[in-house]
Design a protein around this motif. Structure first.
Motif, PDB file in Angstrom:
ATOM      1  N   ILE A 130      50.379  33.024  42.477  1.00  0.00           N
ATOM      2  CA  ILE A 130      50.623  32.490  43.825  1.00  0.00           C
ATOM      3  C   ILE A 130      49.577  33.015  44.804  1.00  0.00           C
ATOM      4  CG2 ILE A 130      52.248  32.494  45.756  1.00  0.00           C
ATOM      5  CD1 ILE A 130      54.513  32.562  43.666  1.00  0.00           C
ATOM      6  N   LEU A 131      49.241  34.300  44.687  1.00  0.00           N
ATOM      7  CA  LEU A 131      48.237  34.891  45.565  1.00  0.00           C
ATOM      8  C   LEU A 131      46.864  34.251  45.344  1.00  0.00           C
ATOM      9  CD1 LEU A 131      47.515  37.061  47.658  1.00  0.00           C
ATOM     10  CD2 LEU A 131      47.071  38.622  45.758  1.00  0.00           C
ATOM     11  N   PHE A 132      46.498  34.031  44.078  1.00  0.00           N
ATOM     12  CA  PHE A 132      45.208  33.410  43.779  1.00  0.00           C
ATOM     13  C   PHE A 132      45.139  31.997  44.367  1.00  0.00           C
ATOM     14  CE2 PHE A 132      42.835  35.661  40.157  1.00  0.00           C
ATOM     15  CZ  PHE A 132      43.148  36.906  40.687  1.00  0.00           C
ATOM     16  N   ASP A 133      46.244  31.277  44.326  1.00  0.00           N
ATOM     17  CA  ASP A 133      46.264  29.912  44.866  1.00  0.00           C
ATOM     18  C   ASP A 133      46.088  29.890  46.386  1.00  0.00           C
ATOM     19  OD1 ASP A 133      46.498  28.664  42.468  1.00  0.00           O
ATOM     20  OD2 ASP A 133      48.662  28.363  42.569  1.00  0.00           O
ATOM     21  N   ALA A 134      46.327  31.025  47.033  1.00  0.00           N
ATOM     22  CA  ALA A 134      46.205  31.092  48.491  1.00  0.00           C
ATOM     23  C   ALA A 134      44.763  31.291  48.937  1.00  0.00           C
ATOM     24  CB  ALA A 134      47.073  32.220  49.039  1.00  0.00           C
ATOM     25  N   PHE A 135      43.832  31.458  47.982  1.00  0.00           N
ATOM     26  CA  PHE A 135      42.428  31.673  48.298  1.00  0.00           C
ATOM     27  C   PHE A 135      41.573  30.588  47.652  1.00  0.00           C
ATOM     28  CE2 PHE A 135      44.273  35.764  49.077  1.00  0.00           C
ATOM     29  CZ  PHE A 135      43.474  36.372  50.037  1.00  0.00           C
ATOM     30  N   PRO A 136      40.505  30.170  48.311  1.00  0.00           N
ATOM     31  CA  PRO A 136      39.566  29.243  47.669  1.00  0.00           C
ATOM     32  C   PRO A 136      38.847  29.949  46.522  1.00  0.00           C
ATOM     33  CG  PRO A 136      38.699  29.990  49.783  1.00  0.00           C
ATOM     34  CD  PRO A 136      40.111  30.492  49.699  1.00  0.00           C
ATOM     35  N   PRO A 137      38.300  29.203  45.549  1.00  0.00           N
ATOM     36  CA  PRO A 137      37.698  29.821  44.366  1.00  0.00           C
ATOM     37  C   PRO A 137      36.682  30.914  44.664  1.00  0.00           C
ATOM     38  CG  PRO A 137      37.873  27.461  44.063  1.00  0.00           C
ATOM     39  CD  PRO A 137      38.298  27.737  45.470  1.00  0.00           C
ATOM     40  N   LYS A 138      35.859  30.747  45.701  1.00  0.00           N
ATOM     41  CA  LYS A 138      34.820  31.733  45.994  1.00  0.00           C
ATOM     42  C   LYS A 138      35.395  33.063  46.481  1.00  0.00           C
ATOM     43  CE  LYS A 138      31.071  28.488  47.068  1.00  0.00           C
ATOM     44  NZ  LYS A 138      30.107  28.029  48.100  1.00  0.00           N
ATOM     45  N   GLN A 139      36.638  33.067  46.962  1.00  0.00           N
ATOM     46  CA  GLN A 139      37.236  34.288  47.506  1.00  0.00           C
ATOM     47  C   GLN A 139      38.257  34.922  46.557  1.00  0.00           C
ATOM     48  OE1 GLN A 139      38.813  33.671  51.457  1.00  0.00           O
ATOM     49  NE2 GLN A 139      37.009  32.543  52.143  1.00  0.00           N
ATOM     50  N   ARG A 140      38.321  34.419  45.317  1.00  0.00           N
ATOM     51  CA  ARG A 140      39.347  34.938  44.413  1.00  0.00           C
ATOM     52  C   ARG A 140      39.035  36.325  43.883  1.00  0.00           C
ATOM     53  NH1 ARG A 140      40.732  28.933  42.249  1.00  0.00           N
ATOM     54  NH2 ARG A 140      42.306  28.530  43.848  1.00  0.00           N
ATOM     55  N   GLY A 141      37.780  36.745  43.997  1.00  0.00           N
ATOM     56  CA  GLY A 141      37.468  38.140  43.702  1.00  0.00           C
ATOM     57  C   GLY A 141      38.139  39.056  44.710  1.00  0.00           C
ATOM     58  N   VAL A 142      38.175  38.620  45.975  1.00  0.00           N
ATOM     59  CA  VAL A 142      38.873  39.381  47.018  1.00  0.00           C
ATOM     60  C   VAL A 142      40.371  39.427  46.711  1.00  0.00           C
ATOM     61  CG1 VAL A 142      39.421  39.487  49.482  1.00  0.00           C
ATOM     62  CG2 VAL A 142      37.145  38.740  48.728  1.00  0.00           C
ATOM     63  N   ALA A 143      40.925  38.273  46.291  1.00  0.00           N
ATOM     64  CA  ALA A 143      42.350  38.225  45.935  1.00  0.00           C
ATOM     65  C   ALA A 143      42.653  39.179  44.794  1.00  0.00           C
ATOM     66  CB  ALA A 143      42.746  36.801  45.553  1.00  0.00           C
ATOM     67  N   LEU A 327      38.200  51.435  45.580  1.00  0.00           N
ATOM     68  CA  LEU A 327      37.478  51.035  44.374  1.00  0.00           C
ATOM     69  C   LEU A 327      37.912  49.666  43.861  1.00  0.00           C
ATOM     70  CD1 LEU A 327      37.154  54.255  42.162  1.00  0.00           C
ATOM     71  CD2 LEU A 327      35.320  52.942  43.237  1.00  0.00           C
ATOM     72  N   PHE A 328      39.195  49.330  44.039  1.00  0.00           N
ATOM     73  CA  PHE A 328      39.713  48.102  43.439  1.00  0.00           C
ATOM     74  C   PHE A 328      39.058  46.844  44.012  1.00  0.00           C
ATOM     75  CE2 PHE A 328      43.239  49.191  40.597  1.00  0.00           C
ATOM     76  CZ  PHE A 328      43.180  48.083  39.766  1.00  0.00           C
ATOM     77  N   PRO A 329      39.033  46.645  45.322  1.00  0.00           N
ATOM     78  CA  PRO A 329      38.353  45.442  45.821  1.00  0.00           C
ATOM     79  C   PRO A 329      36.863  45.446  45.488  1.00  0.00           C
ATOM     80  CG  PRO A 329      39.007  46.886  47.637  1.00  0.00           C
ATOM     81  CD  PRO A 329      39.671  47.401  46.413  1.00  0.00           C
ATOM     82  N   LEU A 330      36.256  46.640  45.436  1.00  0.00           N
ATOM     83  CA  LEU A 330      34.834  46.720  45.086  1.00  0.00           C
ATOM     84  C   LEU A 330      34.599  46.225  43.663  1.00  0.00           C
ATOM     85  CD1 LEU A 330      31.932  47.638  45.660  1.00  0.00           C
ATOM     86  CD2 LEU A 330      32.596  49.941  44.884  1.00  0.00           C
ATOM     87  N   ILE A 331      35.433  46.681  42.716  1.00  0.00           N
ATOM     88  CA  ILE A 331      35.297  46.246  41.324  1.00  0.00           C
ATOM     89  C   ILE A 331      35.597  44.754  41.206  1.00  0.00           C
ATOM     90  CG2 ILE A 331      36.271  46.494  38.994  1.00  0.00           C
ATOM     91  CD1 ILE A 331      36.670  49.461  39.610  1.00  0.00           C
ATOM     92  N   GLY A 332      36.595  44.283  41.947  1.00  0.00           N
ATOM     93  CA  GLY A 332      36.914  42.855  41.929  1.00  0.00           C
ATOM     94  C   GLY A 332      35.735  42.006  42.367  1.00  0.00           C
ATOM     95  N   ARG A 333      35.052  42.446  43.432  1.00  0.00           N
ATOM     96  CA  ARG A 333      33.882  41.694  43.909  1.00  0.00           C
ATOM     97  C   ARG A 333      32.742  41.739  42.895  1.00  0.00           C
ATOM     98  NH1 ARG A 333      35.220  43.944  49.057  1.00  0.00           N
ATOM     99  NH2 ARG A 333      33.694  45.605  48.756  1.00  0.00           N
ATOM    100  N   ARG A 334      32.530  42.906  42.285  1.00  0.00           N
ATOM    101  CA  ARG A 334      31.426  43.029  41.328  1.00  0.00           C
ATOM    102  C   ARG A 334      31.671  42.157  40.090  1.00  0.00           C
ATOM    103  NH1 ARG A 334      27.502  43.040  43.284  1.00  0.00           N
ATOM    104  NH2 ARG A 334      26.628  43.294  41.189  1.00  0.00           N
ATOM    105  N   LEU A 335      32.906  42.127  39.621  1.00  0.00           N
ATOM    106  CA  LEU A 335      33.223  41.289  38.456  1.00  0.00           C
ATOM    107  C   LEU A 335      33.072  39.809  38.812  1.00  0.00           C
ATOM    108  CD1 LEU A 335      36.337  43.172  37.025  1.00  0.00           C
ATOM    109  CD2 LEU A 335      34.051  43.099  36.033  1.00  0.00           C
ATOM    110  N   SER A 336      33.475  39.439  40.022  1.00  0.00           N
ATOM    111  CA  SER A 336      33.327  38.052  40.458  1.00  0.00           C
ATOM    112  C   SER A 336      31.856  37.670  40.586  1.00  0.00           C
ATOM    113  CB  SER A 336      34.032  37.839  41.805  1.00  0.00           C
ATOM    114  OG  SER A 336      35.420  38.021  41.677  1.00  0.00           O
ATOM    115  N   ALA A 337      31.017  38.664  40.878  1.00  0.00           N
ATOM    116  CA  ALA A 337      29.586  38.412  41.012  1.00  0.00           C
ATOM    117  C   ALA A 337      28.871  38.324  39.669  1.00  0.00           C
ATOM    118  CB  ALA A 337      28.942  39.497  41.867  1.00  0.00           C
TER     119      ALA A 337
END
Length: 523
Positions: A130-143, A327-337
């Motif tokens: 549900i949380l992932f659906d609340a964000f556009p695809p480009k921002q799902r690393g943030v989610a 660390l968590f949002p940082l790792i999420g962004r790096r994996l999305s990148a």
């Protein structure tokens, strides 16, 4: 009141904030209950007339229920509709929490905890979807980063909140605290969470694998009984242990056979042969073992041996987590990148090895800040493993296989946690008996220094012996728990060379975007 957004649009502003609050609250509530009991084991045991070892069933019943229900969440969400299933799970979790708080005996409490685990199984994975659906695809690393912070914060807040409650109120309030949160989450879900197009409309086309579900429940439940009770009941000298072993082998063996032969498996085990999922589940199992075992053993150690209060125990777990939260949002962004998850996984495994052996050097006089550094290693290790292992599990799979792979990976992690707690209980019991025998063997009753020591301990030699017995018992428990931490480190060290088998080719930008979209849709 603002109506729920239509499922075809991406929510923004206030509505997205409401969805974030709702999903994170539900997920944290479920994760918090994994650990909130840990600091209250002594108080619960005394209140219901059970041993700490028996009260461990309150923890493992929850874990077993999670193992059974997690692989079914995708199917149930599709069968009943994601919103309906999510709402029912929140309500069921809230009711079960009230039942736990009202329990007066071990059997009743374990039963309600099992029900709580069944209801809570959906809260984690469905909340994430549900949380992932609340964000556009480009921002799902943030989610993913936001959700990851909840994953780490929930188990850590559990001991702190549990400690504050146990020290100031009755132990039952560790469960009552879920009731207002559950009611609020249910209302927010009802009014603000949108249904996806076609939710629950394929019910007539879906087949429920009742036999597979039954075999999984029997196999996992029997295995857990054997692991929990084997040491106390002399293993195979006890007919119930022999019966449990037979049921575990038959149940799990039958479950594997059923999933590989039926056209509608409840858990698609065939996926284990695709990509790196099969090997990743080995790492997920050990990661679950390490996380659950360490969070179970640490509160018991510091309260039983080091004299920490429940609140002090919770605070000592909180500071390392707050240190690592960014660390968590940082790792999420790096994996999305496009970062490969493998270096994160290897680093996390190495840090868990360090945590196990560093924790094994603690003494009975260690204070909260002495435990800060090993606990910091543990939190960093968990942070480096959680998201990268999920990403690694999906490497090499087609998007259509993502839901089954996620469910399978989550189930294995929970199974590792349940196995770890049972292993810790059994290992501590055996190690305590051995360490106590070794310590007593070094006491020479003919030694005048011993007699002098006994006279200093009490007003008489007899009283001195009683005090010395307590001290020997305390030291034996200390050595047993330190051995358990080292054992966790050994598990991680043994599987570390297998990381070589997780190597995959680097993904293109298009593949990363497709995986991100499919990961969200998988929920």
């Amino acid at each position: 009141m603002q109506p729920a957004l239509t499922a075809s649009a991406t929510p923004t502003g206030f509505l997205r904030l409401i969805i974030i609050v709702t999903t994170i609250s539900a997920a944290v509530m479920e994760l918090l209950d994994v650990t909130i009991v840990n600091v209250a084991l002594t108080q619960v045991a005394g209140a219901i007339g059970a041993t700490i070892e028996d009260v461990a069933w309150v923890i493992t019943a929850y874990a077993i229920a999670n193992v059974i229900i997690i692989p079914l969440t995708g199917f149930l969400a599709e069968y009943f509709g994601r919103k309906n299933y999510y709402l029912a799970s929140i309500i069921g979790f809230t009711i079960a929490s009230y039942g736990c708080a009202s329990s007066t005996g071990l059997g009743e409490l374990v039963g309600w905890r099992f029900a709580q685990g069944l209801a809570g199984g959906a809260l984690l994975s469905v909340s994430q979807g549900i949380l992932f659906d609340a964000f556009p695809p480009k921002q799902r690393g943030v989610a993913a980063g936001i959700f990851g912070m909840g994953i780490v914060l929930g188990p850590t807040l559990g001991p702190l909140l549990g400690g504050l409650i146990v020290d100031n109120y009755h132990w039952s309030y560790i469960f009552y605290v879920n009731v207002p949160v559950g009611i609020a989450a249910a209302l927010l879900t009802f009014f603000y969470i949108a249904k996806k197009p076609g939710e629950g409309q394929r019910k007539s086309q879906m087949v429920i694998d009742y036999l597979g579900i039954a075999l999984l429940a029997v196999g996992v439940g029997a295995l857990q009984y054997v692991l929990e009770k084997g040491q106390a009941d002399d293993w195979f000298d006890d007919r119930y242990i022999r019966l449990g072993t037979g049921l575990a082998v038959a149940g799990l063996g039958g479950f594997v056979w059923r999933q590989l032969t039926t056209a509608h498996p409840v858990v698609n085990l065939r996926l284990l042969g695709k990509g790196t999922l099969g090997m990743t589940t080995v790492f997920s199992f050990v990661a679950g073992l390490g996380l659950f075992t360490s969070v179970f053993v640490y509160p018991v150690l510091v309260q039983r041996v080091n004299g920490f209060s429940p609140t002090m125990t919770g605070v000592s777990l909180l500071w390392p987590t707050l240190t690592c939260l960014p660390l968590f949002p940082l790792i999420g962004r790096r994996l999305s990148a496009g970062d490969s998850p493998l270096p994160y996984i290897i680093a996390g495994m190495l840090l868990f090895v360090g945590f196990g052996f560093y924790s094994g050097t603690m003494t009975g006089q260690a204070g909260p800040w002495d435990f800060y550094w090993p606990q910091l290693l543990r939190v960093i290790a968990v942070t480096l493993l959680t998201l990268p292992l999920l990403n690694q599990a999906l490497a090499g799979l087609a998007p259509k296989d993502f839901p089954g792979a996620i469910a399978l990976n989550n189930m294995i992690r929970q199974l590792g946690g349940a196995f770890g707690i049972a292993l810790a209980n059994t290992y501590v019991a055996r190690a305590h008996a051995q360490h106590r025998a070794d310590l007593v063997a070094h006491l020479d009753t003919g030694n005048p220094l011993l007699l002098e020591r006994l006279q200093h301990l009490g007003s008489s030699v007899a009283q001195g012996y009683r005090i010395l017995d307590v001290q020997v018992d305390r030291q034996a428990y200390l050595l047993s728990y330190l051995d358990t931490f080292r054992l966790v480190g050994v598990f991680f060290a043994l599987i570390l060379p297998l990381a070589y088998l997780l190597r995959t080719k680097k993904k293109s930008a298009a593949e990363i975007a497709l995986a991100s979209k499919a990961l969200a849709e998988a929920h």
